[in-house]
Each structure stands twice: as structure tokens, then as C-alpha cells.
Write a protein that holds these residues in place. Structure first.
Motif, short mmCIF file in Angstrom:
data_model
loop_
_atom_site.label_atom_id
_atom_site.label_comp_id
_atom_site.label_asym_id
_atom_site.label_seq_id
_atom_site.Cartn_x
_atom_site.Cartn_y
_atom_site.Cartn_z
N MET A 276 -3.56 -15.07 0.00
CA MET A 276 -3.69 -13.93 0.92
C MET A 276 -2.33 -13.51 1.45
O MET A 276 -2.01 -12.31 1.49
CB MET A 276 -4.62 -14.31 2.08
CG MET A 276 -6.08 -14.49 1.70
SD MET A 276 -7.06 -15.22 3.05
CE MET A 276 -7.12 -13.85 4.21
N MET A 277 -1.53 -14.48 1.85
CA MET A 277 -0.21 -14.17 2.39
C MET A 277 0.70 -13.58 1.32
O MET A 277 1.47 -12.66 1.58
CB MET A 277 0.41 -15.43 2.99
CG MET A 277 -0.34 -16.02 4.18
SD MET A 277 -0.43 -14.91 5.60
CE MET A 277 1.23 -15.09 6.25
N ARG A 278 0.60 -14.12 0.10
CA ARG A 278 1.43 -13.62 -1.00
C ARG A 278 1.11 -12.15 -1.30
O ARG A 278 2.01 -11.33 -1.45
CB ARG A 278 1.21 -14.47 -2.25
CG ARG A 278 2.13 -14.11 -3.42
CD ARG A 278 1.71 -14.80 -4.69
NE ARG A 278 0.41 -14.33 -5.16
CZ ARG A 278 0.23 -13.19 -5.82
NH1 ARG A 278 1.26 -12.41 -6.10
NH2 ARG A 278 -0.98 -12.82 -6.22
N LYS A 279 -0.18 -11.83 -1.39
CA LYS A 279 -0.59 -10.46 -1.70
C LYS A 279 -0.14 -9.49 -0.61
O LYS A 279 0.35 -8.40 -0.89
CB LYS A 279 -2.11 -10.40 -1.87
CG LYS A 279 -2.61 -10.95 -3.19
CD LYS A 279 -4.11 -10.74 -3.33
CE LYS A 279 -4.60 -11.22 -4.69
NZ LYS A 279 -6.07 -11.02 -4.84
N ARG B 55 7.41 -3.57 9.87
CA ARG B 55 8.14 -3.19 8.66
C ARG B 55 9.17 -4.28 8.34
O ARG B 55 9.46 -5.15 9.15
CB ARG B 55 8.84 -1.84 8.86
CG ARG B 55 7.97 -0.75 9.46
CD ARG B 55 6.76 -0.41 8.61
NE ARG B 55 5.96 0.65 9.20
CZ ARG B 55 4.73 0.99 8.80
NH1 ARG B 55 4.17 0.33 7.79
NH2 ARG B 55 4.07 1.97 9.39
N LYS B 56 9.75 -4.17 7.16
CA LYS B 56 10.71 -5.19 6.74
C LYS B 56 11.93 -5.22 7.67
O LYS B 56 12.56 -6.27 7.85
CB LYS B 56 11.16 -4.94 5.30
CG LYS B 56 11.87 -3.62 5.04
CD LYS B 56 12.22 -3.47 3.56
CE LYS B 56 12.89 -2.13 3.27
NZ LYS B 56 14.21 -1.99 3.91
N GLU B 57 12.25 -4.09 8.28
CA GLU B 57 13.39 -4.04 9.20
C GLU B 57 13.11 -4.83 10.47
O GLU B 57 14.00 -5.49 11.01
CB GLU B 57 13.73 -2.59 9.55
CG GLU B 57 14.36 -1.80 8.42
CD GLU B 57 13.36 -1.25 7.42
OE1 GLU B 57 13.78 -0.66 6.41
OE2 GLU B 57 12.13 -1.42 7.64
N ASN C 153 3.59 -8.91 -0.83
CA ASN C 153 3.93 -8.03 -1.95
C ASN C 153 3.57 -6.58 -1.64
O ASN C 153 4.26 -5.64 -2.07
CB ASN C 153 3.22 -8.49 -3.22
CG ASN C 153 3.78 -9.79 -3.76
OD1 ASN C 153 4.90 -10.18 -3.43
ND2 ASN C 153 3.01 -10.49 -4.58
N GLN C 154 2.48 -6.39 -0.89
CA GLN C 154 2.05 -5.05 -0.50
C GLN C 154 2.80 -4.54 0.72
O GLN C 154 2.63 -3.38 1.12
CB GLN C 154 0.55 -5.06 -0.20
CG GLN C 154 -0.33 -5.41 -1.39
CD GLN C 154 -1.76 -5.74 -0.99
OE1 GLN C 154 -2.08 -5.85 0.20
NE2 GLN C 154 -2.63 -5.89 -1.97
N ALA D 233 -1.67 -7.16 8.16
CA ALA D 233 -2.87 -7.78 7.61
C ALA D 233 -2.75 -9.30 7.51
O ALA D 233 -3.71 -9.98 7.17
CB ALA D 233 -3.18 -7.19 6.24
N MET D 234 -1.57 -9.83 7.81
CA MET D 234 -1.37 -11.28 7.80
C MET D 234 -1.90 -11.94 9.07
O MET D 234 -1.96 -13.17 9.16
CB MET D 234 0.11 -11.61 7.66
CG MET D 234 0.72 -11.23 6.32
SD MET D 234 2.49 -11.64 6.28
CE MET D 234 2.91 -11.22 4.58
#
Length: 295
Positions: A227-230, A156-158, A233-234, A239-240
């Protein structure tokens, strides 16, 4: 023109500070938010039970009295420290790459008897604290850490905030080759604790890493970046993994360029590192000559 450039730099710096200071920690998950790896839930539950409520209550009180934290930040630091404890039970080497999580670990150590009880209940022996004194992580070791972390836990972003980002350092190609080609017993000898009481989890983790390693593909730079950008954003950070490993494997020397990382962050843009000698290993027939990464 010089003053315009200076003004632009000042504006950028102000916006950067505002973004950094405005970060908010959401409510942390009630669980450790683990991936469906066999035995991982049992391991997680055992670790949680080894931490007494009174002990962790005292730790929280100490931290909140001594450190000014953002709302919900303590629970996220604790979540990542618990995740780290899981990593220590599985990996042969598990460096600490988060200063903020490490700081919480230090506060736990202040309660000597309770910490010793936790360690012995959880691992059967004392879990020694090894402070990470290096200001910048060892790139090859950090890359492998990120791979394992992404296989075990949802990101997660945290978590990204506490670790100052993921997927910024490449995994040496020889390590990826090991997981593509070597049998389980050799991988355990190289990377995992052979005496782990959670061997079922180790084997399941190896299986997951093997599957991911076999998905690496020589993508074009523009495809990787899209791929990394999508995925960013999601907010689908797990998935990276495949594009991250693909760039590590096929473009180790150009990792920073492919992943749009500053040279100040990634040492791979100035030197090849230990994986450079294996950058040509692209098939299982040559993986035996790559050797083990030793991480």
C-alpha cells in the motif's frame, strides 16, 4: 572481498549525494493547497491578509541576500511556514519540525514591529517563537503532527523534502483510541486550543480525524508495504494516512519494521515509548483506560 564492499559503499554514497543535490523544487501552489475542512479556507485567508505585502517583501529580500536557495525553494518554505501558523491557531501544542521552515520564521522575527503587527492581527496576541533545539524529534509528538498535517493539507514532494519525510514516527495507540472513542469536548481539552476563534475548523478537523481513526485495520506487513509503495509511486501521500495509523495502532512496537524505517530514524524499533501501555487497547470499551496523549 573487503575492497568490493568498500567500493559498493562509495558508489552508494555518490548516488545518494547526486540524488540529494539534484532535487528540484517545482512552482509552488498559488494557494496553501488545503483540504476541504470547514472554516479552513476562511482561516487561511485571514492569515494571508494579516501578512502585509511590504513586510513579506522585506523578509524575502533579506532571505535571498543571506541564504543560497534553490529555484522556487523560498516559496515552498513560505508555504509551509504559513501552514505552520495555521496549526498554531488550532493545536494546543505545535512544535516546529523543519529546520528550513524554522529558519524562515527566524528571519521574519528580525522585523520586530511588523511581526508583532502580524501576530496581533492574526491571533490577537504575539505568536512567540520557540526554537526546536532537539536534533531528533519527539517520536510520539511528531507522529501526531504528521497525522494532523495530513488531514489539513495536501502533501507534495517539496513538503516532504522540507520536513525530511512524513509518517516516520508512529502515533501512540492511546491517542488513536481517543479519536475513536472520546467526545469532541474531551478531545478539544486534550489536543486543541479551547479558546480558538476558529472552533468550527477545530470541530471539522476532529470529525475528519475520527473518520480516519475508525478506518484503521490490522493489515499484514506485506499488504502495508505494498500500500505504501503504490501510494508513493502515485505521489498520493495523503492516502498513506490509514496504513500509517493502522501500523501505529496494531504494531506500534514493530513500526520501523512494517514501515521499512532505519532504527537510526525511528526510536520505536528500540523502545515502546509512551504508547506501549495502550497497545492492547483495541476497542472503545477499553479506551477510557488509555488516558490522553497530551499532544
Amino acid at each position: 572481498m573487503a575492497w568490493l564492499l568498500l567500493l559498493a559503499v562509495v558508489i552508494w554514497f555518490i548516488l545518494f549525494l547526486r540524488k540529494k543535490l539534484s532535487f528540484k523544487f517545482s512552482l509552488s501552489p498559488k494557494s496553501l493547497d488545503i483540504k476541504p475542512i470547514k472554516g479552513l479556507k476562511k482561516l487561511s485567508d485571514h492569515m494571508e491578509k494579516s501578512l502585509s505585502k511590504s513586510y513579506m517583501g522585506n523578509v524575502e529580500e533579506r532571505v535571498m541576500n543571506e541564504i543560497k536557495l534553490k529555484e522556487n525553494e523560498y516559496s515552498w518554505r513560505l508555504l509551509d511556514l504559513k501552514r505552520y501558523f495555521i496549526l498554531t491557531s488550532l493545536l494546543k501544542e505545535s512544535p516546529m519540525f523543519s529546520e528550513k521552515v524554522d529558519d524562515l520564521w527566524h528571519h521574519m522575527l528580525m522585523f520586530t514591529r511588523e511581526y508583532d503587527d502580524f501576530s496581533k492581527e492574526y491571533l490577537g496576541s504575539t505568536l512567540h517563537h520557540s526554537p526546536n533545539l532537539k536534533k531528533s524529534p519527539e517520536p510520539d509528538v511528531r507522529g501526531f503532527f504528521d497525522w494532523v498535517y495530513g488531514e489539513l493539507f495536501f502533501i507534495r514532494k517539496e513538503n516532504i523534502k522540507l520536513y525530511k519525510g512524513f509518517y516516520r514516527f508512529p502515533v501512540p495507540p492511546n491517542i488513536i483510541d481517543d479519536f475513536k472513542c472520546l467526545p469532541e469536548n474531551e478531545l478539544i481539552e486534550l489536543y486543541f486550543k479551547s479558546d480558538s476563534q476558529y472552533m468550527a475548523t477545530v470541530l471539522s478537523l476532529i470529525s475528519a480525524m475520527k473518520k480516519t481513526a475508525k478506518k484503521v485495520k490490522n493489515y499484514e506487513k506485506s499488504v502495508i508495504q505494498e500500500m505504501m509503495r503504490k501510494r508513493k509511486n502515485q505521489q498520493n501521500y495523503n492516502a498513506m494516512l490509514v496504513p500509517f495509523l493502522s501500523v501505529s495502532y496494531f504494531h506500534y512496537d514493530e513500526f520501523a519494521s512494517y514501515m521499512k524505517i532505519s532504527c537510526k530514524i525511528s526510536s520505536s524499533c528500540t523502545s515502546c515509548g509512551s504508547g506501549s501501555s495502550c497497545s492492547s487497547c483495541s476497542s472503545c470499551s477499553s479506551c477510557s483506560s488509555c488516558g490522553g496523549g497530551g499532544d
